[in-house]
Design a protein around this motif. Structure first.
Motif, PDB file in Angstrom:
ATOM      1  N   SER A 136      -4.132  -6.685  -0.096  1.00 15.58           N
ATOM      2  CA  SER A 136      -4.147  -6.139   0.436  1.00 15.58           C
ATOM      3  C   SER A 136      -6.083  -6.427   1.496  1.00 15.58           C
ATOM      4  O   SER A 136      -6.190  -7.151   1.133  1.00 15.58           O
ATOM      5  N   MET A 137      -5.595  -6.193   2.777  1.00 18.05           N
ATOM      6  CA  MET A 137      -6.638  -6.693   4.001  1.00 18.05           C
ATOM      7  C   MET A 137      -7.807  -5.653   3.978  1.00 18.05           C
ATOM      8  O   MET A 137      -8.442  -5.645   4.699  1.00 18.05           O
ATOM      9  N   ILE A 138      -7.344  -4.494   3.498  1.00 21.04           N
ATOM     10  CA  ILE A 138      -8.192  -3.082   3.749  1.00 21.04           C
ATOM     11  C   ILE A 138      -9.508  -3.303   2.138  1.00 21.04           C
ATOM     12  O   ILE A 138      -8.286  -2.829   0.969  1.00 21.04           O
ATOM     13  N   SER A 144       7.901   3.465  -0.476  1.00 18.16           N
ATOM     14  CA  SER A 144       8.664   2.569  -1.742  1.00 18.16           C
ATOM     15  C   SER A 144       7.208   3.167  -3.524  1.00 18.16           C
ATOM     16  O   SER A 144       6.560   2.735  -2.082  1.00 18.16           O
ATOM     17  N   PHE A 145       7.792   2.782  -4.163  1.00 19.60           N
ATOM     18  CA  PHE A 145       6.744   2.391  -5.207  1.00 19.60           C
ATOM     19  C   PHE A 145       7.566   1.518  -5.518  1.00 19.60           C
ATOM     20  O   PHE A 145       8.633   1.002  -6.517  1.00 19.60           O
ATOM     21  N   GLN A 166       7.419  -1.952   1.642  1.00 20.96           N
ATOM     22  CA  GLN A 166       7.086  -1.730   3.462  1.00 20.96           C
ATOM     23  C   GLN A 166       5.801  -2.887   2.794  1.00 20.96           C
ATOM     24  O   GLN A 166       4.852  -2.787   2.753  1.00 20.96           O
ATOM     25  N   THR A 167       5.738  -3.714   3.872  1.00 27.28           N
ATOM     26  CA  THR A 167       4.407  -4.825   3.944  1.00 27.28           C
ATOM     27  C   THR A 167       3.374  -4.322   4.375  1.00 27.28           C
ATOM     28  O   THR A 167       2.040  -4.327   3.930  1.00 27.28           O
ATOM     29  N   MET A 190       2.428  -1.713   4.960  1.00 29.26           N
ATOM     30  CA  MET A 190       1.288  -0.213   4.236  1.00 29.26           C
ATOM     31  C   MET A 190       0.758  -1.294   2.955  1.00 29.26           C
ATOM     32  O   MET A 190      -0.331  -1.110   2.426  1.00 29.26           O
ATOM     33  N   ALA A 191       1.386  -2.372   2.460  1.00 27.11           N
ATOM     34  CA  ALA A 191       0.466  -3.308   1.454  1.00 27.11           C
ATOM     35  C   ALA A 191      -0.714  -3.784   1.914  1.00 27.11           C
ATOM     36  O   ALA A 191      -1.832  -3.523   1.001  1.00 27.11           O
ATOM     37  N   ASP A 192      -0.580  -4.351   2.881  1.00 29.97           N
ATOM     38  CA  ASP A 192      -1.552  -5.661   3.371  1.00 29.97           C
ATOM     39  C   ASP A 192      -2.179  -4.223   4.040  1.00 29.97           C
ATOM     40  O   ASP A 192      -3.530  -5.182   4.145  1.00 29.97           O
ATOM     41  N   ARG A 193      -2.514  -3.020   4.078  1.00 31.39           N
ATOM     42  CA  ARG A 193      -3.085  -2.250   4.943  1.00 31.39           C
ATOM     43  C   ARG A 193      -3.497  -1.425   4.211  1.00 31.39           C
ATOM     44  O   ARG A 193      -4.127  -0.165   4.479  1.00 31.39           O
ATOM     45  N   GLY A 194      -4.472  -1.388   3.093  1.00 31.68           N
ATOM     46  CA  GLY A 194      -4.575  -0.510   2.133  1.00 31.68           C
ATOM     47  C   GLY A 194      -4.162  -0.164   0.987  1.00 31.68           C
ATOM     48  O   GLY A 194      -4.426   0.872  -0.093  1.00 31.68           O
ATOM     49  N   ALA A 195      -2.390  -0.133   0.835  1.00 30.81           N
ATOM     50  CA  ALA A 195      -1.364   0.175  -0.443  1.00 30.81           C
ATOM     51  C   ALA A 195      -1.226  -0.950  -1.558  1.00 30.81           C
ATOM     52  O   ALA A 195      -0.442   0.513  -2.493  1.00 30.81           O
TER      53      ALA A 195
END
Length: 344
Positions: A67-69, A277-278, A329-330, A332-337
Motif C-alpha cells: 500500500s502507498m496509502i 475481489s479478495f 485489482q492492483t 485498489m491494493a496500492d491505494r489503501g486496501a
C-alpha cells in the motif's frame, strides 16, 4: 453529556475521527502493539516527490510493502477493534425480538494520513455498527435523521416490502423499521436515497449478520467491508479501505493464533468500481457465498465480488507468519486496501 461521553457516542473506534476534536489529547500515552507492526520502519515526513503515482492523498515517505496509502498517524491498533466480532460484538440478543437504533450524522472524518472527507455516517462511524440477529428474530430499528439531507436505511435480505427503506426520511425526522431477520448469512445495509452512489460513497453502509439456529461453529470472527473514497466528488475513487480507514491493516495487521479457525465476513461496498475481489496469500479458504448455506460453495484463495456482494470465508493458519490480503485489482491494493493477517 460530557466531551468524553460524546466522543464515545460518536464511535471513536470507527473509521476516522471528527476533525478538530483534539487528536493529540485523545491518543496521548497510547503505545503501538509491537506484535501488530508490519516490520517496516516508522514512516517519515510527507513525501515531496512530484511523481503523481506516488503523491497520492494519504501518502507519506517510507511506505511498507504494497500500500502507498497510510492510515492517520493518530490511529492505534485498537482503532477498528469493533470489527473484531469475537471480542467486541455480542452475539444476537436473546428473546424473539429486540430493538436497535441508528442515527444519521454528517461530519468530517480522517480516513487516511492528512486526508479528511465530509462523510455521511451511521452513528458517526464508517462502516456503521455491526447488527446481528438470529434467524426469525424480529428487529425494531429506530432511525433518526440528524442531518440536513434526506436519508434512509435499506437492508438486504427478505422482509416486508413496506419496511424496505427506499423512502427518504426528511431532515430532523425519524422512523421505526420492523425487520424479521432472514435468510441466514451476511447482508449489507445502506442508505437508498438518490443519488444512491453519492450517499453510499460518502459512508452510509454497514453489515447485518443473521445467525442460523444454534449459530455457526466457534471461530475468531472479523468483518471486512471494502469501499472507496471519492475525495473530489468526481465519480471516481481516489483511495480504498477495508472498514473505512485506508492502509489500516497494512500498519496494524489482524492477529490470530496458529491453529484457530478464522471466519471473515467480507463485503464489497465500493461505488464507481463495478467489481472487486479478495485474495489471501499462502492459504486457501472455504467460501460460503452470502452465507445462506452451511456447506461451502468452493475452496479457493480468491473470490470476486460485484457491488454489494458478500461472502463468508473460513480457514485455519497452521504456521506462524504474515499472510497478505488484498483485492486483486492492483490499483485498489496500492491505494489503501492491502493488509496482513499475522498468525502468532
Amino acid at each position: 453529556m460530557n466531551r468524553k461521553e460524546f466522543l464515545r457516542w460518536l464511535g471513536i473506534g470507527g473509521a476516522g475521527l471528527a476533525a478538530g476534536t483534539g487528536i493529540a489529547g485523545i491518543t496521548s500515552g497510547k503505545k503501538e502493539d509491537p506484535l501488530c507492526r508490519t516490520g517496516a520502519s516508522v514512516p517519515g515526513p510527507a513525501s515531496t516527490s512530484p511523481n503523481p503515482s506516488i503523491r497520492l492523498p494519504g501518502s507519506i515517505g517510507g511506505n511498507s510493502y504494497g500500500s502507498m496509502i497510510h492510515p492517520p498517524m493518530f490511529a492505534d491498533y485498537t482503532f477498528l477493534s469493533r470489527m473484531e466480532l469475537h471480542s467486541s460484538i455480542p452475539q444476537a440478543p436473546s428473546g424473539p425480538k429486540f430493538r436497535s437504533e441508528v442515527n444519521i450524522i454528517e461530519m468530517p472524518l480522517t480516513v487516511a494520513h492528512n486526508t479528511v472527507v465530509d462523510a455521511w455516517t451511521f452513528d458517526g462511524v464508517v462502516p456503521g455498527k455491526v447488527i446481528r440477529a438470529r434467524l426469525g428474530q424480529e428487529m425494531e430499528l429506530l432511525f433518526r435523521n440528524h442531518s440536513n439531507h434526506p436519508h434512509s436505511v435499506h437492508f438486504h435480505g427478505t422482509h416486508d416490502p413496506g419496511q424496505d427503506g427506499w423512502e427518504p426520511i426528511a431532515p430532523g425526522a425519524e422512523r421505526v423499521y420492523k425487520i424479521t431477520a432472514g435468510p441466514i448469512g451476511f447482508h449489507p445495509y445502506h442508505c437508498h436515497v438518490p443519488p444512491l452512489a453519492s450517499h453510499m460513497s460518502k459512508g452510509l453502509y454497514g453489515g447485518f449478520i443473521v445467525d442460523p439456529p444454534g449459530g455457526r461453529p466457534p471461530a475468531l470472527e472479523f468483518m471486512l467491508i471494502l469501499a472507496g473514497w471519492d475525495l473530489n466528488e468526481s465519480g471516481r475513487n481516489d483511495i480504498y479501505a477495508w472498514n473505512g480507514i485506508a492502509g489500516f491493516y497494512d500498519r496494524f495487521p489482524i492477529k490470530v493464533p496458529v491453529g484457530k479457525k478464522v471466519r471473515l465476513y467480507i463485503a464489497n461496498m465500493t461505488e464507481h468500481d463495478p467489481i472487486a475481489s479478495f485474495h489471501l496469500h499462502s492459504q486457501t479458504f472455504d467460501v460460503y457465498r452470502t452465507g445462506t448455506k452451511l456447506v461451502p460453495d468452493e475452496h479457493t484463495d480468491v473470490i470476486t465480488l460485484g457491488q454489494t456482494e458478500r461472502a463468508i470465508v473460513e480457514f485455519t493458519l497452521t504456521k506462524r507468519g504474515r499472510y497478505m490480503f488484498h483485492p486483486h485489482q492492483t490499483h485498489m491494493a496500492d491505494r489503501g486496501a492491502m493488509g496482513w493477517i499475522v498468525a502468532v
